[in-house]
Design a protein around this motif. Structure first.
Motif, PDB file in Angstrom:
ATOM      1  N   GLY A 102       1.070  -1.339  -0.056  1.00 17.57           N
ATOM      2  CA  GLY A 102      -0.165  -0.004  -0.099  1.00 17.57           C
ATOM      3  C   GLY A 102       0.757   1.287  -0.002  1.00 17.57           C
ATOM      4  N   ALA A 103       1.692   1.368   0.768  1.00 18.08           N
ATOM      5  CA  ALA A 103       2.879   2.526   1.120  1.00 18.08           C
ATOM      6  C   ALA A 103       3.538   3.033  -0.811  1.00 18.08           C
ATOM      7  CB  ALA A 103       3.669   2.251   2.004  1.00 18.08           C
ATOM      8  N   SER A 104       4.029   1.897  -1.454  1.00  6.59           N
ATOM      9  CA  SER A 104       3.903   2.568  -2.706  1.00  6.59           C
ATOM     10  C   SER A 104       3.031   2.453  -4.053  1.00  6.59           C
ATOM     11  CB  SER A 104       5.253   1.109  -2.861  1.00  6.59           C
ATOM     12  OG  SER A 104       5.961   0.902  -1.769  1.00  6.59           O
ATOM     13  N   ALA A 105       1.862   2.156  -3.688  1.00  6.09           N
ATOM     14  CA  ALA A 105       0.889   2.275  -5.037  1.00  6.09           C
ATOM     15  C   ALA A 105       0.896   3.330  -5.313  1.00  6.09           C
ATOM     16  CB  ALA A 105      -0.443   2.467  -3.928  1.00  6.09           C
ATOM     17  N   ALA A 106       0.872   4.808  -4.715  1.00  2.00           N
ATOM     18  CA  ALA A 106       0.962   5.933  -5.578  1.00  2.00           C
ATOM     19  C   ALA A 106       1.975   6.252  -6.298  1.00  2.00           C
ATOM     20  CB  ALA A 106       0.910   7.008  -4.475  1.00  2.00           C
ATOM     21  N   ALA A 107       3.343   5.694  -5.417  1.00  2.00           N
ATOM     22  CA  ALA A 107       4.646   6.005  -6.397  1.00  2.00           C
ATOM     23  C   ALA A 107       4.273   5.187  -8.022  1.00  2.00           C
ATOM     24  CB  ALA A 107       5.900   5.659  -6.359  1.00  2.00           C
ATOM     25  N   LEU A 108       3.829   3.944  -7.948  1.00  2.89           N
ATOM     26  CA  LEU A 108       3.748   3.348  -9.041  1.00  2.89           C
ATOM     27  C   LEU A 108       2.381   3.723 -10.158  1.00  2.89           C
ATOM     28  CD1 LEU A 108       5.356   0.130 -10.015  1.00  2.89           C
ATOM     29  CD2 LEU A 108       5.803   1.525  -7.725  1.00  2.89           C
ATOM     30  N   ASN A 114      -7.747  -0.243  -5.831  1.00  2.00           N
ATOM     31  CA  ASN A 114      -7.767  -0.528  -4.608  1.00  2.00           C
ATOM     32  C   ASN A 114      -8.988  -1.511  -4.019  1.00  2.00           C
ATOM     33  OD1 ASN A 114      -9.602   1.312  -3.841  1.00  2.00           O
ATOM     34  ND2 ASN A 114      -7.587   2.545  -2.240  1.00  2.00           N
ATOM     35  N   LYS A 115      -9.847  -1.870  -4.413  1.00  2.40           N
ATOM     36  CA  LYS A 115     -11.128  -1.945  -4.385  1.00  2.40           C
ATOM     37  C   LYS A 115     -11.291  -3.803  -5.546  1.00  2.40           C
ATOM     38  CE  LYS A 115     -13.410   1.097  -3.266  1.00  2.40           C
ATOM     39  NZ  LYS A 115     -14.727   2.703  -3.190  1.00  2.40           N
ATOM     40  N   PRO A 116     -11.518  -4.493  -4.680  1.00  6.55           N
ATOM     41  CA  PRO A 116     -11.646  -6.233  -5.376  1.00  6.55           C
ATOM     42  C   PRO A 116     -12.640  -5.734  -6.931  1.00  6.55           C
ATOM     43  CG  PRO A 116     -12.260  -6.303  -3.530  1.00  6.55           C
ATOM     44  CD  PRO A 116     -12.397  -4.624  -3.179  1.00  6.55           C
ATOM     45  N   LYS A 117     -12.606  -6.392  -8.040  1.00  7.32           N
ATOM     46  CA  LYS A 117     -13.148  -6.576  -9.001  1.00  7.32           C
ATOM     47  C   LYS A 117     -13.188  -5.336 -10.197  1.00  7.32           C
ATOM     48  CE  LYS A 117     -17.103  -8.401  -8.867  1.00  7.32           C
ATOM     49  NZ  LYS A 117     -18.101  -9.127  -9.146  1.00  7.32           N
ATOM     50  N   THR A 118     -12.040  -4.106  -9.570  1.00 10.33           N
ATOM     51  CA  THR A 118     -11.849  -3.377 -10.268  1.00 10.33           C
ATOM     52  C   THR A 118     -11.040  -3.401 -11.387  1.00 10.33           C
ATOM     53  OG1 THR A 118     -11.238  -2.116  -8.022  1.00 10.33           O
ATOM     54  CG2 THR A 118     -14.023  -2.027  -8.720  1.00 10.33           C
ATOM     55  N   SER A 119     -10.880  -1.477 -12.243  1.00  6.45           N
ATOM     56  CA  SER A 119      -9.735  -1.428 -13.251  1.00  6.45           C
ATOM     57  C   SER A 119      -9.665  -0.832 -13.258  1.00  6.45           C
ATOM     58  CB  SER A 119      -9.667  -2.264 -14.531  1.00  6.45           C
ATOM     59  OG  SER A 119     -10.932  -1.760 -15.309  1.00  6.45           O
ATOM     60  N   PRO A 153      -5.573  -7.785  -2.915  1.00  9.93           N
ATOM     61  CA  PRO A 153      -5.069  -6.481  -1.851  1.00  9.93           C
ATOM     62  C   PRO A 153      -3.766  -6.030  -2.418  1.00  9.93           C
ATOM     63  CG  PRO A 153      -6.303  -8.454  -0.835  1.00  9.93           C
ATOM     64  CD  PRO A 153      -5.257  -8.720  -1.966  1.00  9.93           C
ATOM     65  N   ASP A 154      -3.010  -6.895  -3.312  1.00 11.59           N
ATOM     66  CA  ASP A 154      -1.585  -5.454  -3.324  1.00 11.59           C
ATOM     67  C   ASP A 154      -0.954  -6.723  -4.968  1.00 11.59           C
ATOM     68  OD1 ASP A 154      -0.962  -8.962  -2.994  1.00 11.59           O
ATOM     69  OD2 ASP A 154       0.701  -7.912  -1.841  1.00 11.59           O
ATOM     70  N   GLU A 155      -2.093  -6.946  -5.034  1.00 13.88           N
ATOM     71  CA  GLU A 155      -1.321  -7.643  -6.868  1.00 13.88           C
ATOM     72  C   GLU A 155      -2.470  -7.426  -8.450  1.00 13.88           C
ATOM     73  OE1 GLU A 155      -1.355 -12.071  -9.222  1.00 13.88           O
ATOM     74  OE2 GLU A 155      -2.265 -11.894  -6.560  1.00 13.88           O
ATOM     75  N   TRP A 156      -1.761  -6.652  -9.412  1.00 11.38           N
ATOM     76  CA  TRP A 156      -2.486  -5.599 -10.012  1.00 11.38           C
ATOM     77  C   TRP A 156      -1.980  -6.372 -11.470  1.00 11.38           C
ATOM     78  CZ3 TRP A 156      -1.257  -3.143  -6.256  1.00 11.38           C
ATOM     79  CH2 TRP A 156      -2.078  -2.603  -6.016  1.00 11.38           C
ATOM     80  N   LEU A 157      -2.553  -6.438 -12.862  1.00  8.91           N
ATOM     81  CA  LEU A 157      -2.380  -7.032 -14.165  1.00  8.91           C
ATOM     82  C   LEU A 157      -2.398  -5.862 -14.676  1.00  8.91           C
ATOM     83  CD1 LEU A 157      -1.500  -9.621 -16.324  1.00  8.91           C
ATOM     84  CD2 LEU A 157      -3.497  -9.253 -16.723  1.00  8.91           C
ATOM     85  N   VAL A 158      -1.150  -5.296 -15.149  1.00 11.30           N
ATOM     86  CA  VAL A 158      -1.395  -4.379 -15.641  1.00 11.30           C
ATOM     87  C   VAL A 158      -1.093  -4.899 -17.364  1.00 11.30           C
ATOM     88  CG1 VAL A 158       0.296  -1.825 -16.596  1.00 11.30           C
ATOM     89  CG2 VAL A 158      -0.182  -2.834 -14.111  1.00 11.30           C
TER      90      VAL A 158
END
Length: 194
Positions: free
Chosen positions: A50-56, A66-71, A84-89
């Motif tokens: 979570g602390a790194s999400a803004a920088a990424l 940051n919510k389930p089932k969203t893009s 909770p800490d995983e994304w596919l970009v």
């Protein structure tokens, strides 16, 4: 001996390697459903505390949802929440999200998975029914609205599903399962057309 020397000095043709995307050009159409393989895209499997999400998010140019089932999407780049800490970009604009992540010093893990995945588009009035032939996900617009994303299954295979429009979906699967997934969706499209 002269023949042996001549063989050693003759130039050797270097092998040619050409990468061909799996299932290139395959598509099928049934009444109300079209299933087709999408062009190659750049993809990154991203793990971020979570602390790194803004920088990424800043580096990628798209806010990591940051919510389930969203893009979230911007400029041909889409970030799909998988955990909770995983994304596919996914980048369809020809840019390199892995290089963008590499510029960030905040704690994260970014792995290029562009050649691992294949994307298949399922569109039309029967698109949800074609996918539901093998996917238990509730694809009604109330439960799975436009922009919804989910890691789920199709038949015996794990997929990542993104709803891109009311009657359109992007199905991401591993290339080793792509023929199975494409065939399953093609059969599902024929059943949905009945």
């Amino acid at each position: 001996m002269a023949k042996a020397a001549a063989r050693k000095t003759a130039p050797v043709a270097s092998p040619s390697v050409e990468r061909r995307p799996a299932l290139t050009g395959r598509s099928t159409t049934a009444a109300g459903v079209k299933v087709e393989v999408l062009p190659p895209a750049e993809r990154v499997s991203l793990r971020v505390p979570g602390a790194s999400a803004a920088a990424l998010s800043k580096a990628l140019g798209v806010t990591l949802p940051n919510k389930p089932k969203t893009s979230a999407a911007k400029g041909g780049r889409t970030a799909l929440w998988l955990g909770p800490d995983e994304w596919l970009v996914i980048d369809e604009a020809g840019n390199d999200p892995l290089a963008d992540c590499a510029k960030v010093s905040a704690l994260h893990s970014a792995v290029g998975v562009s050649h691992r995945n294949i994307a298949i588009s399922v569109t039309g009035t029967g698109a949800a029914a074609a996918i539901n032939a093998g996917c238990p996900q509730d694809l009604s617009l109330d439960a799975f609205p436009v922009g919804a994303a989910s890691r789920t299954i199709l038949g015996k295979t794990e997929i990542v599903l993104l709803r891109t429009a009311a009657d359109a979906f992007r199905v991401e699967c591993w290339r080793s399962f792509s023929d199975y997934v494409f065939t399953f969706l093609s059969e599902g499209s024929r059943d949905a057309a009945v």
